[in-house]
Design a protein around this motif. Structure first.
Motif, PDB file in Angstrom:
ATOM      1  N   THR A 116      48.249  20.802  31.884  1.00 44.77           N
ATOM      2  CA  THR A 116      47.018  20.632  31.120  1.00 44.77           C
ATOM      3  C   THR A 116      47.260  20.688  29.618  1.00 44.77           C
ATOM      4  O   THR A 116      46.770  19.834  28.874  1.00 44.77           O
ATOM      5  N   GLU A 117      48.005  21.670  29.162  1.00 47.24           N
ATOM      6  CA  GLU A 117      48.234  21.811  27.717  1.00 47.24           C
ATOM      7  C   GLU A 117      49.049  20.643  27.168  1.00 47.24           C
ATOM      8  O   GLU A 117      48.796  20.174  26.056  1.00 47.24           O
ATOM      9  N   THR A 118      49.996  20.152  27.940  1.00 47.90           N
ATOM     10  CA  THR A 118      50.775  18.994  27.507  1.00 47.90           C
ATOM     11  C   THR A 118      49.872  17.776  27.383  1.00 47.90           C
ATOM     12  O   THR A 118      49.960  17.021  26.413  1.00 47.90           O
ATOM     13  N   ALA A 119      48.988  17.574  28.343  1.00 45.17           N
ATOM     14  CA  ALA A 119      48.054  16.445  28.296  1.00 45.17           C
ATOM     15  C   ALA A 119      47.126  16.563  27.099  1.00 45.17           C
ATOM     16  O   ALA A 119      46.852  15.566  26.419  1.00 45.17           O
ATOM     17  N   ARG A 120      46.639  17.753  26.839  1.00 45.15           N
ATOM     18  CA  ARG A 120      45.717  17.952  25.709  1.00 45.15           C
ATOM     19  C   ARG A 120      46.408  17.614  24.387  1.00 45.15           C
ATOM     20  O   ARG A 120      45.835  16.932  23.537  1.00 45.15           O
ATOM     21  N   GLU A 121      47.629  18.085  24.216  1.00 48.78           N
ATOM     22  CA  GLU A 121      48.376  17.804  22.990  1.00 48.78           C
ATOM     23  C   GLU A 121      48.749  16.329  22.903  1.00 48.78           C
ATOM     24  O   GLU A 121      48.660  15.714  21.829  1.00 48.78           O
ATOM     25  N   ALA A 122      49.154  15.723  24.014  1.00 50.49           N
ATOM     26  CA  ALA A 122      49.506  14.303  24.019  1.00 50.49           C
ATOM     27  C   ALA A 122      48.294  13.446  23.653  1.00 50.49           C
ATOM     28  O   ALA A 122      48.432  12.449  22.932  1.00 50.49           O
ATOM     29  N   LEU A 123      47.123  13.817  24.122  1.00 53.50           N
ATOM     30  CA  LEU A 123      45.915  13.067  23.772  1.00 53.50           C
ATOM     31  C   LEU A 123      45.643  13.150  22.273  1.00 53.50           C
ATOM     32  O   LEU A 123      45.331  12.133  21.642  1.00 53.50           O
ATOM     33  N   LYS A 124      45.787  14.308  21.689  1.00 54.03           N
ATOM     34  CA  LYS A 124      45.595  14.450  20.233  1.00 54.03           C
ATOM     35  C   LYS A 124      46.561  13.545  19.472  1.00 54.03           C
ATOM     36  O   LYS A 124      46.179  12.847  18.534  1.00 54.03           O
ATOM     37  N   VAL A 125      47.815  13.576  19.877  1.00 56.27           N
ATOM     38  CA  VAL A 125      48.829  12.752  19.209  1.00 56.27           C
ATOM     39  C   VAL A 125      48.505  11.275  19.394  1.00 56.27           C
ATOM     40  O   VAL A 125      48.597  10.488  18.440  1.00 56.27           O
ATOM     41  N   PHE A 126      48.132  10.885  20.591  1.00 58.94           N
ATOM     42  CA  PHE A 126      47.765   9.496  20.870  1.00 58.94           C
ATOM     43  C   PHE A 126      46.663   9.038  19.910  1.00 58.94           C
ATOM     44  O   PHE A 126      46.751   7.961  19.310  1.00 58.94           O
ATOM     45  N   LEU A 127      45.642   9.839  19.745  1.00 63.69           N
ATOM     46  CA  LEU A 127      44.505   9.452  18.901  1.00 63.69           C
ATOM     47  C   LEU A 127      44.832   9.483  17.414  1.00 63.69           C
ATOM     48  O   LEU A 127      44.253   8.716  16.644  1.00 63.69           O
ATOM     49  N   ASP A 128      45.754  10.342  17.012  1.00 65.73           N
ATOM     50  CA  ASP A 128      46.093  10.491  15.594  1.00 65.73           C
ATOM     51  C   ASP A 128      47.179   9.528  15.111  1.00 65.73           C
ATOM     52  O   ASP A 128      47.404   9.402  13.910  1.00 65.73           O
ATOM     53  N   THR A 129      47.863   8.856  16.026  1.00 65.35           N
ATOM     54  CA  THR A 129      48.999   8.009  15.664  1.00 65.35           C
ATOM     55  C   THR A 129      48.561   6.566  15.441  1.00 65.35           C
ATOM     56  O   THR A 129      47.800   6.009  16.222  1.00 65.35           O
ATOM     57  N   LYS A 130      49.052   5.971  14.394  1.00 67.02           N
ATOM     58  CA  LYS A 130      48.743   4.580  14.045  1.00 67.02           C
ATOM     59  C   LYS A 130      49.839   3.647  14.568  1.00 67.02           C
ATOM     60  O   LYS A 130      50.995   4.031  14.708  1.00 67.02           O
ATOM     61  N   PHE A 131      49.459   2.412  14.813  1.00 65.58           N
ATOM     62  CA  PHE A 131      50.399   1.362  15.188  1.00 65.58           C
ATOM     63  C   PHE A 131      51.231   0.996  13.968  1.00 65.58           C
ATOM     64  O   PHE A 131      50.698   0.796  12.872  1.00 65.58           O
TER      65      PHE A 131
END
Length: 149
Positions: A116-131
């Motif tokens: 769960t914690e890995t998914a939560r952090e990965a989602l934050k990174v996904f949303l904060d990262t630009k192409f």
């Protein structure tokens, strides 16, 4: 929410993680579109993967979050739509690279495979990262054209 709605969807095997990620998104101030499912009662993952694809392709959502038991089936269903680039991620690095190099607009998780914690952090990174664009732009464009030579 700045930038538009984020849609979330899961099958029964991903319901619990979907609910956690949905709450995180709402607490962060995002407008969330919940496409279901609404319980752990058995349902068919393609229905929810395709609903996500339709929401992103139509502009109803700017990004999406998918969850099933492994993340594999639901991401395969979503990726049948040429406007969707769903990336199955397992950690923060794959989440970041899916955005930087592939311009993924949907992230998929496997509830049975990721903490769960890995998914939560990965989602934050996904949303904060630009192409990054650049050398990756032509490759991403090929994805929408059906990957022809």
């Amino acid at each position: 929410m700045p930038g538009g709605a984020i849609a979330v969807a899961s099958d029964h095997a991903g319901f619990d993680l979907k609910e956690i990620l949905k709450r995180d998104l709402q607490e962060a101030g995002h407008d969330v579109l919940d496409l279901g499912t609404d319980s752990t009662q058995s349902v068919d993952y393609p229905d929810f993967g395709m609903a996500m694809a339709d929401a992103v392709a139509s502009g109803q959502a700017v990004k999406g979050v998918l969850v099933c038991g492994t993340g594999i089936g639901i991401s395969m269903a979503a990726n049948r739509n040429p406007k969707v680039r769903a990336a199955l991620v397992h950690d923060v690095t794959s989440a970041r690279l899916s955005r930087q190099h592939n311009d993924a607009n949907v992230v998929a998780f496997g509830q049975r495979l990721i903490g769960t914690e890995t998914a939560r952090e990965a989602l934050k990174v996904f949303l904060d990262t630009k192409f990054e664009g650049g050398r990756h732009a032509g490759r991403v464009a090929k994805l929408s054209k059906g990957c022809t030579k």
